[in-house]
Motif scaffolding. Structure first.
Motif, PDB file in Angstrom:
ATOM      1  N   LEU A 610       0.802  -1.225   0.000  1.00 16.79           N
ATOM      2  CA  LEU A 610       0.000   0.000   0.000  1.00 16.79           C
ATOM      3  C   LEU A 610       0.836   1.278   0.000  1.00 16.79           C
ATOM      4  O   LEU A 610       0.299   2.358  -0.248  1.00 16.79           O
ATOM      5  CB  LEU A 610      -0.911   0.022   1.238  1.00 16.79           C
ATOM      6  CG  LEU A 610      -1.923  -1.119   1.390  1.00 16.79           C
ATOM      7  CD1 LEU A 610      -2.713  -0.947   2.684  1.00 16.79           C
ATOM      8  CD2 LEU A 610      -2.868  -1.172   0.196  1.00 16.79           C
ATOM      9  N   ARG A 613       0.649   4.324  -2.520  1.00 16.27           N
ATOM     10  CA  ARG A 613      -0.611   5.033  -2.768  1.00 16.27           C
ATOM     11  C   ARG A 613      -0.755   6.237  -1.836  1.00 16.27           C
ATOM     12  O   ARG A 613      -0.368   6.192  -0.675  1.00 16.27           O
ATOM     13  CB  ARG A 613      -1.801   4.086  -2.571  1.00 16.27           C
ATOM     14  CG  ARG A 613      -1.809   2.928  -3.548  1.00 16.27           C
ATOM     15  CD  ARG A 613      -3.128   2.207  -3.539  1.00 16.27           C
ATOM     16  NE  ARG A 613      -3.193   1.196  -4.581  1.00 16.27           N
ATOM     17  CZ  ARG A 613      -4.311   0.587  -4.949  1.00 16.27           C
ATOM     18  NH1 ARG A 613      -5.450   0.880  -4.343  1.00 16.27           N
ATOM     19  NH2 ARG A 613      -4.298  -0.310  -5.908  1.00 16.27           N
ATOM     20  N   ARG A 615      -3.369   9.191  -0.079  1.00 14.60           N
ATOM     21  CA  ARG A 615      -4.724   9.187   0.467  1.00 14.60           C
ATOM     22  C   ARG A 615      -5.747   9.616  -0.581  1.00 14.60           C
ATOM     23  O   ARG A 615      -6.887   9.126  -0.599  1.00 14.60           O
ATOM     24  CB  ARG A 615      -4.773  10.146   1.663  1.00 14.60           C
ATOM     25  CG  ARG A 615      -6.090  10.151   2.405  1.00 14.60           C
ATOM     26  CD  ARG A 615      -6.046  11.099   3.568  1.00 14.60           C
ATOM     27  NE  ARG A 615      -5.716  12.448   3.130  1.00 14.60           N
ATOM     28  CZ  ARG A 615      -5.626  13.481   3.960  1.00 14.60           C
ATOM     29  NH1 ARG A 615      -5.798  13.298   5.251  1.00 14.60           N
ATOM     30  NH2 ARG A 615      -5.337  14.680   3.504  1.00 14.60           N
ATOM     31  N   TRP A 618      -7.500   6.852  -2.529  1.00 12.41           N
ATOM     32  CA  TRP A 618      -8.639   6.181  -1.889  1.00 12.41           C
ATOM     33  C   TRP A 618      -9.874   7.073  -1.927  1.00 12.41           C
ATOM     34  O   TRP A 618     -10.985   6.597  -2.161  1.00 12.41           O
ATOM     35  CB  TRP A 618      -8.294   5.838  -0.439  1.00 12.41           C
ATOM     36  CG  TRP A 618      -7.091   4.961  -0.297  1.00 12.41           C
ATOM     37  CD1 TRP A 618      -5.851   5.314   0.120  1.00 12.41           C
ATOM     38  CD2 TRP A 618      -7.015   3.554  -0.594  1.00 12.41           C
ATOM     39  NE1 TRP A 618      -5.002   4.243   0.103  1.00 12.41           N
ATOM     40  CE2 TRP A 618      -5.689   3.143  -0.329  1.00 12.41           C
ATOM     41  CE3 TRP A 618      -7.929   2.616  -1.061  1.00 12.41           C
ATOM     42  CZ2 TRP A 618      -5.261   1.841  -0.507  1.00 12.41           C
ATOM     43  CZ3 TRP A 618      -7.506   1.320  -1.238  1.00 12.41           C
ATOM     44  CH2 TRP A 618      -6.190   0.934  -0.966  1.00 12.41           C
ATOM     45  N   SER A 675      -7.529  -4.197   7.588  1.00 10.89           N
ATOM     46  CA  SER A 675      -7.340  -3.688   6.224  1.00 10.89           C
ATOM     47  C   SER A 675      -8.551  -2.887   5.767  1.00 10.89           C
ATOM     48  O   SER A 675      -8.413  -1.813   5.157  1.00 10.89           O
ATOM     49  CB  SER A 675      -7.091  -4.847   5.254  1.00 10.89           C
ATOM     50  OG  SER A 675      -5.926  -5.557   5.612  1.00 10.89           O
ATOM     51  N   MET A 679      -8.573   1.275   5.025  1.00 12.06           N
ATOM     52  CA  MET A 679      -8.984   1.892   3.765  1.00 12.06           C
ATOM     53  C   MET A 679     -10.106   2.901   3.980  1.00 12.06           C
ATOM     54  O   MET A 679     -10.157   3.955   3.326  1.00 12.06           O
ATOM     55  CB  MET A 679      -9.418   0.805   2.777  1.00 12.06           C
ATOM     56  CG  MET A 679      -8.261  -0.103   2.341  1.00 12.06           C
ATOM     57  SD  MET A 679      -8.789  -1.415   1.214  1.00 12.06           S
ATOM     58  CE  MET A 679      -7.277  -2.404   1.113  1.00 12.06           C
ATOM     59  N   TRP A 682      -8.604   6.140   5.396  1.00 14.95           N
ATOM     60  CA  TRP A 682      -7.981   6.948   4.355  1.00 14.95           C
ATOM     61  C   TRP A 682      -9.026   7.567   3.431  1.00 14.95           C
ATOM     62  O   TRP A 682      -8.928   8.736   3.074  1.00 14.95           O
ATOM     63  CB  TRP A 682      -7.032   6.081   3.526  1.00 14.95           C
ATOM     64  CG  TRP A 682      -5.700   5.861   4.169  1.00 14.95           C
ATOM     65  CD1 TRP A 682      -5.042   6.690   5.017  1.00 14.95           C
ATOM     66  CD2 TRP A 682      -4.860   4.713   3.994  1.00 14.95           C
ATOM     67  NE1 TRP A 682      -3.850   6.145   5.393  1.00 14.95           N
ATOM     68  CE2 TRP A 682      -3.707   4.934   4.773  1.00 14.95           C
ATOM     69  CE3 TRP A 682      -4.958   3.527   3.271  1.00 14.95           C
ATOM     70  CZ2 TRP A 682      -2.661   4.014   4.840  1.00 14.95           C
ATOM     71  CZ3 TRP A 682      -3.928   2.619   3.330  1.00 14.95           C
ATOM     72  CH2 TRP A 682      -2.788   2.854   4.110  1.00 14.95           C
ATOM     73  N   ARG A 683     -10.022   6.786   3.064  1.00 15.47           N
ATOM     74  CA  ARG A 683     -10.990   7.273   2.077  1.00 15.47           C
ATOM     75  C   ARG A 683     -11.820   8.429   2.617  1.00 15.47           C
ATOM     76  O   ARG A 683     -12.104   9.397   1.904  1.00 15.47           O
ATOM     77  CB  ARG A 683     -11.898   6.132   1.647  1.00 15.47           C
ATOM     78  CG  ARG A 683     -12.976   6.574   0.658  1.00 15.47           C
ATOM     79  CD  ARG A 683     -13.533   5.447  -0.131  1.00 15.47           C
ATOM     80  NE  ARG A 683     -14.391   5.911  -1.205  1.00 15.47           N
ATOM     81  CZ  ARG A 683     -14.795   5.162  -2.219  1.00 15.47           C
ATOM     82  NH1 ARG A 683     -14.388   3.905  -2.304  1.00 15.47           N
ATOM     83  NH2 ARG A 683     -15.575   5.652  -3.154  1.00 15.47           N
TER      84      ARG A 683
END
Length: 702
Positions: A610, A613, A615, A618, A675, A679, A682-683
């Motif tokens: 990850l 990537r 933020r 996401w 996990s 996510m 972050w999203r």
């Protein structure tokens, strides 16, 4: 050489001390090349009583001069004195890593002191205290210092293959921060050669007649400079013994020769249009001005060729002082020249502009010459303003700073003025790179954050430069900028691995201390967590790093990644830790540590995948595909951990316990849930919304 020595200087010799000419041979007047010292690309005629500077070269003629300044008092030694002072420029990446490491050192010291006091109060065994202290000390990511060294070494090797020698380890990364590039002209942008461009006769004399007369004049004169050599290489002429000759002088800006026979007897004159314009007859002033402006806007050097029917006899020339033009000279036409740019210069400069890097051309050469070269290299007439060192010298500090900010072409600049220009740029917050090749560039190269020299430059210039362009390959620079970006991106990923583990471990230790449980890791468990998911993959990520300008500062990018990842992993780890400690047996503590170590290791391996990537990926739902190399690396490291768990000797060495299917199920469920939560954090910027009042992802919030 000592003071008072008389030194014979011939064509090809380099002056080693400063002094004044005391005698010259008739017909062998000496011309000196001072381009390495002053940036002046034209040859400088020297006469009896004129000064000779150490470091300059005799090109034509010979003379005897007496040594007046030697050793540290000589001109070249004074300029290069600063080259002996060692300076180390800290890059933004180094500064940010230094801040992080110092903060973590202070944190580790504080936690060690608190642990020591608690163990004294609880009277724990010394062996337990030492083990726990070892884990706390490991919070300092010593591997970051190693990784930045590895990243710099990889960048230096890559750019060396392209044709640049890195002399300062952090120079390649430093290039990626540059927003102002200052360049010398002579020997840097150009090859120090002049190319003949064309003939532009006025009405009344055809091109053939103009060419024949100019060719005969050049073939017949004894004074050869780079301009005459360029004409001679392009135009053939017949050598005719001149009756009298006036060599070029940088003071009067013209040369002349008289002929009593040939295709057009009389006196031929070749010189600067701005000087001759008021002294020669011009048939059509409007045509003259239009042609001159057109050629100048193309970035060309322009000379005016004129002719007088009067034949000058030698006794008409003054023994002392400057000669004057013969009567009634008539302008015949222009001769245009271009400086020979180094290969790919224009493309390279265009790529810098596309990257929003401001370009400054700073030279000791004539301002008109510098401007002509600048326009030829892609600077824009009307937009890129020029100013001379003479004008700058008359300004106070405030006006000087304003001139530096509003001009991009600088001519007739002294070495001290070059240094001051770089200082002003740095004081205004610019990150400056300086390119040069001569002794006159040493001071400014030392003052800039990044100094770049040509291989053919002076030894002093190469000695102080951070990067030397081998083979004078100007086109290597864009690759060097890309390598700097690669280093930043590689360190971004590496720091995410190191700091996520550190932040997670700190939270876990603090929470375990609050709930008064045993220490969650032993030093050998910690060895697994610092090597498999952090230390080993960091080397690969540095090697695999991609180019591309980072969209945000390193600290901001890392913080936005580390806080959600470390916090959520710590919460899941505390859940696992408490779940296994509810039985209260010593055997469950060892199993809990093994389960917790396995879960944290799997989480770290997932972070490897990850880490590339941001933020925003996401949030916007446009995350790129996972890098298959990272997936293979994570699986290989997981397999290596499986070998550790399968081999009894290795398992016992790392103080791990065999895990049951139930343990593996708990780990799998916990990591899957973590996990998903990560996510979502972050999203939807969950932590930012909780911590920052009125948080808006599309606006600055601090």
């Amino acid at each position: 050489m000592v003071l008072g020595d008389a030194i014979l200087l011939r064509a090809g010799d380099q002056a080693v001390v400063d002094g004044k000419i005391i005698s010259q041979s008739a017909g062998k007047l000496i011309d000196m090349d001072e381009s390495l010292l002053t940036g002046e690309s034209d040859l400088i005629p020297k006469r009896t009583g004129d000064e000779i500077l150490s470091g300059s070269f005799a090109v034509v003629g010979e003379a005897v001069y007496v040594a007046e300044k030697v050793g540290k008092d000589s001109f070249a030694q004074k300029i290069t004195a600063g080259a002996r002072e060692f300076t180390l420029s800290i890059t933004p990446l180094q500064r940010q890593i230094s801040i992080i490491v110092r903060m973590l050192v202070m944190l580790a010291i504080g936690m060690s002191l608190l642990l020591g006091l608690s163990y004294l109060y609880q009277e724990k065994p010394l062996s337990d205290s030492v083990e726990d202290m070892a884990v706390v000390i490991s919070l300092v990511p010593q591997g970051l210092l190693l990784m930045i060294t590895v990243a710099y070494a990889l960048g230096a090797v890559r750019i060396a293959r392209k044709g640049a020698l890195v002399q300062q380890s952090n120079a390649v990364e430093s290039l990626s921060n540059v927003n102002v590039l200052c360049m010398d002209k002579t020997g840097t942008l150009t090859t120090n050669r002049i190319l003949f461009h064309g003939l532009h006769p006025f009405d009344g004399l055809g091109t053939d007649g103009f060419q024949q007369l100019l060719g005969d004049y050049i073939a017949s004169t004894g004074s050869k400079n780079r301009t005459a050599e360029a004409i001679a290489a392009a135009i053939q002429g017949t050598a005719i013994p001149p009756v009298a000759e006036v060599p070029f002088s940088s003071t009067r800006k013209w040369a002349a020769a008289s002929f009593s026979n040939g295709s057009k007897p009389g006196t031929c004159i070749l010189g600067a249009p701005e000087v001759l314009r008021t002294q020669v007859k011009i048939h059509d002033e409007a045509v003259f001005a239009q042609k001159l402006e057109t050629l100048a806007n193309q970035g060309l050097r322009v000379l005016l060729f004129a002719h007088s029917a009067h034949v000058v006899n030698p006794d008409e020339l003054p023994e002392h002082g400057e000669a004057s033009l013969p009567p009634n000279p008539v302008a015949l036409g222009f001769v245009s020249f271009s400086d020979e740019l180094r290969p790919h210069v224009r493309d390279v400069l265009d790529s810098f502009r596309a990257a929003n890097i401001k370009l400054l051309l700073i030279s000791g050469d004539n301002p008109d010459t510098v401007s002509a070269l600048a326009y030829q290299a892609g600077f824009r007439p009307g937009e890129d303003r020029a100013i001379s060192g003479i004008e700058l010298a008359q300004l106070d500090d405030t006006a000087f700073e304003g001139a530096v900010q509003t001009h991009t072409i600088f001519g007739r600049i002294t070495p001290e003025q070059k240094q001051r220009i770089v200082e002003v740029l740095r004081e205004h917050g610019d990150y400056v790179a300086m390119m040069g090749d001569g002794v006159n560039d040493v001071l400014s190269l030392k003052k800039a954050q990044v100094g770049i020299a040509m291989q053919d430059g002076s030894q002093a210039t190469r000695a102080v430069a951070d990067i030397v362009l081998l083979g004078n390959q100007f086109e290597v620079l864009p690759d060097a900028f890309l390598e700097g970006q690669r280093i930043l991106n590689g360190m971004n990923d590496s720091m995410r691995l190191f700091l996520t583990r550190t932040f997670f471990t700190v939270l876990l230790i603090i929470i375990a201390g609050f709930i008064n449980t045993d220490f969650p890791f032993t030093p050998r468990h910690n060895a697994l967590l610092t090597s498999l998911p952090v230390g080993i993959p960091a080397l690969f990520l540095a090697y695999w790093a991609k180019t591309g300008q980072p969209k945000k500062s390193l600290l901001v990018s890392v913080t936005q990644f580390v806080f959600p990842a470390g916090f959520s992993l710590a919460v899941v780890s505390v859940f696992i830790w408490i779940l296994y400690l509810t039985s209260g047996t010593s055997a469950e503590v060892e199993t809990a540590r093994s389960v917790l170590t396995t879960a944290a290791l799997i989480g770290g391996l997932w972070i490897i995948i990850l880490a590339e990537r941001e933020r925003e990926h996401w949030r916007n739902g446009d995350a790129p595909a996972y890098d298959p190399r990272r997936i293979v690396l994570a699986l290989a490291l997981l397999a290596l951990f499986g070998v550790v768990m399968a081999v009894p000797g290795l398992r016992d060495f790392f103080e791990m316990k065999p895990l049951s299917w139930a343990d593996l199920a708990i780990i799998a469920a916990s990591m899957t849930g973590w996990s998903i939560v990560l996510m979502l954090l972050w999203r939807y910027d969950v932590l930012e919304h909780l911590l920052i009042p009125g948080y808006r992802p599309d606006k600055p919030n601090l």
